[in-house]
Structures are given as C-alpha cells and as structure tokens.
Design an enzyme around this catalytic site. Structure first.
Site, PDB file in Angstrom:
ATOM      1  CE  LYS A  53      -3.689  -2.605   2.245  1.00  0.00           C
ATOM      2  NZ  LYS A  53      -4.396  -2.984   3.490  1.00  0.00           N
ATOM      3  CD  GLN A  97      -3.610  -4.906   6.571  1.00  0.00           C
ATOM      4  OE1 GLN A  97      -3.666  -3.834   5.980  1.00  0.00           O
ATOM      5  NE2 GLN A  97      -4.029  -6.032   6.010  1.00  0.00           N
ATOM      6  CG  ASP A 120      -9.958  -0.646   5.408  1.00  0.00           C
ATOM      7  OD1 ASP A 120      -9.512  -0.923   4.305  1.00  0.00           O
ATOM      8  OD2 ASP A 120      -9.423  -0.965   6.478  1.00  0.00           O
TER       9      ASP A 120
HETATM   10  N1  GUN Z   1      -7.026  -7.333   6.064  1.00  0.00           N
HETATM   11  C1  GUN Z   1      -7.480  -8.047   5.004  1.00  0.00           C
HETATM   12  N2  GUN Z   1      -8.269  -7.302   4.232  1.00  0.00           N
HETATM   13  C2  GUN Z   1      -8.318  -6.077   4.793  1.00  0.00           C
HETATM   14  C3  GUN Z   1      -8.973  -4.863   4.440  1.00  0.00           C
HETATM   15  O1  GUN Z   1      -9.681  -4.744   3.443  1.00  0.00           O
HETATM   16  N3  GUN Z   1      -8.770  -3.829   5.296  1.00  0.00           N
HETATM   17  C4  GUN Z   1      -8.003  -3.926   6.406  1.00  0.00           C
HETATM   18  N4  GUN Z   1      -7.882  -2.861   7.178  1.00  0.00           N
HETATM   19  N5  GUN Z   1      -7.385  -5.033   6.759  1.00  0.00           N
HETATM   20  C5  GUN Z   1      -7.540  -6.101   5.939  1.00  0.00           C
END
Ligand code: GUN
Length: 284
Positions: A53, A97, A120
């Site tokens: 990211k 996360q 998110d």
């Molecule tokens: N872990 C796996 N998928 C995601 C997601 O879409 N957002 C976040 N914050 N953590 C994740």
C-alpha cells in the site's frame, strides 16, 4: 485453458493513473493527499500488504504515514494512536490493518476511526451507509471486484451471483453491494460458506462465483457451471506463497477467471487509493 483472464493488475494500473491525475490536481490546489496505516504485531502477510500500500502511494504521489505497534500493545494505546491519526490534518484517510492480534477488540478499534477518514469503508457508520444505499467509502475488495467484473463486461445485472464467505472485509459487504440497484450490480445473490450442506450444488448455480472463504483450492471444476465467471478473492498462505480459493483447473470450465496473482489483490489496493483521494477531495 478456455477462460478469459480477469486481469486486475492491468485495470489497477489504469486506476492508479486516474488517481495520479486527481492527486496532482489536489496538489495544485495546495492539498497533499495523505494516507495512513496502522499495523499491530508482526503477521507476515499483513506486513507485506501494508508495504505494498505504501509503494502504491509513492507511485501515485500520495504522502503516506505508518504506525507499527507491537502485538503486546494495549487497547487504549492502540486507540491513542487512532486518535492521533484522527487529529492529524496531514492524514486524510487511513486504515487499521486487520486482523488484529488476539486480545485486541477489532470492533472498538474500527469504531474509534473517524468515519470521514475511514479509507476501508469498514467503520460501522460507513457499513450502515452501504446498507442504506447512501454515498460513502465502499470496502475496497468488494468495490474492486465489482469494477473488475464491469471492466471485463461480465454479465452481473439480473444474473445469479454466488458469494462463498461472509467475512467482514469481503463476503458480507460484497453480497449487499451486488444486490443493490446500481450499475454492475442488481444481481440475485446467494451467500454460502463452508458450513452449508451441498456447497457444490449451490455454487454450481452461479453465473458468477466469488470465492472469499480463505481456503486454498476450495472451488474445483465440478462446482462450476460451464461458462461462469469465477473470482478468487480469499487468500491463504503456504509460507510466502499466496494461494487462491479457486483451483487453477477451474480455468478449463469457467468463462472468465482471475489469475492466482494479479486478480483481486491489485484491485483492492487501487480502490484504497481511490477512497483516499475521495476523502481528501471531500475534506477541502
Ligand atoms: N485485512 C485483510 N483485508 C483487509 C482490508 O480490506 N482492510 C483492512 N484494514 N485489513 C484487511
């Protein structure tokens, strides 16, 4: 192999180019888009996702900030970090996360995020907006899957989509999104999971199958209607090798299929960038 590939990497590259333009326009107006990540603990895949990211942010000109907390952090220390990101004007959008290490309360952490900075779309207010059909950030993997199907002209509207999995980040929001009356959605949606009777029989009814159970090789050719579109969205790991929920031999019967790498993953990250830019545009 007979199935057409749903190339998420190529589409994500086009979306990153669009985001780059929007970021540059904001910079021209004196706004430097900022995206934050909070990682707790040392889960290898989570650390790799977060690193990707940040690399994406660098590519499109987004400033990124990162907080890495030890797995032993207390709930209140985590919430202090979240409060710091909420208060930081240089961070327009950020994520915690998931999954969090055992002992930490994910729901409380998500509730502590400012919904206006929730990149998110997983804050309960934003999930509520999704349920109500009002405007808000969409969860990134569901939004990316809908975009990937649309861009490849996979028929979804009016068709039967079977979603395997009901998790917070993919299956649950995706099933809501696909049933909504909006372009690329408007489908009959069945949600199944590994605990239902006759999983294979139900999956075989899908014109589109989205596997988000996190179980490697769950979807096999006998479970797929010939010509159906099959999307592998769930992940599991064998060491550092990313495994798909869809067995690669499904390509012999499917009409469209995601590659093991370069399908949904890059689309999720592209949607994250788009949500970050939108948050910055809104905050002006
Ligand atoms: N872990 C796996 N998928 C995601 C997601 O879409 N957002 C976040 N914050 N953590 C994740």
């Amino acid at each position: 192999m007979t199935a057409a590939l749903l190339d998420g990497e190529a589409l994500a590259a086009r979306i990153r180019a669009e985001v780059t333009d929007r970021v540059a326009r904001l910079r021209g107006d004196g706004v430097m888009v900022g995206l934050g990540t909070i990682l707790v603990g040392d889960d290898g895949p989570s650390a790799r996702y977060v690193a990707m990211k940040h690399a994406d942010c660098a590519e499109v000109g987004i400033h990124s900030a990162h907080a890495h907390l030890p797995a032993t952090v207390s709930q209140s220390e985590l919430e202090d970090t979240i409060a710091g990101f909420n208060a930081d004007p240089a961070i327009h959008a950020y994520l915690v996360q998931l999954p969090l290490p055992a002992g930490l309360d994910e729901e409380r952490a998500l509730l502590a995020v400012d919904p206006g900075k929730d990149v998110d779309g997983l804050h309960p207010v934003n999930l509520g907006r999704l349920v109500m059909g009002s405007d808000g950030p969409l969860p990134c993997t569901p939004a990316g899957i809908v975009e990937l199907l649309r861009a490849n002209d996979v028929p979804v509207e009016g068709r039967h989509v079977v979603v395997i999995g009901r998790g917070l980040t993919i299956g649950r929001p995706l099933s809501l999104l696909l049933a909504m009356k909006r372009p690329g959605c408007n489908a009959a949606v069945t949600v199944v999971h590994t605990g239902v009777d006759d999983l294979a029989g139900l999956v075989r009814q899908g014109d589109v199958v989205i596997a988000a159970a996190g179980r490697a090789g769950l979807v096999t050719p006998d479970m797929v209607k010939p010509g159906a579109a099959v999307v592998g969205a769930g992940t599991s790991w064998e060491g550092r090798k990313l495994l798909s929920d869809v067995d690669e031999s499904v390509a012999e019967v499917a009409g469209w299929i995601t590659p093991r790498l370069g399908g949904v993953g890059p689309m999720t990250r592209a949607m994250l960038l788009r949500n970050a830019v939108r948050a910055a545009e809104r905050s002006r």
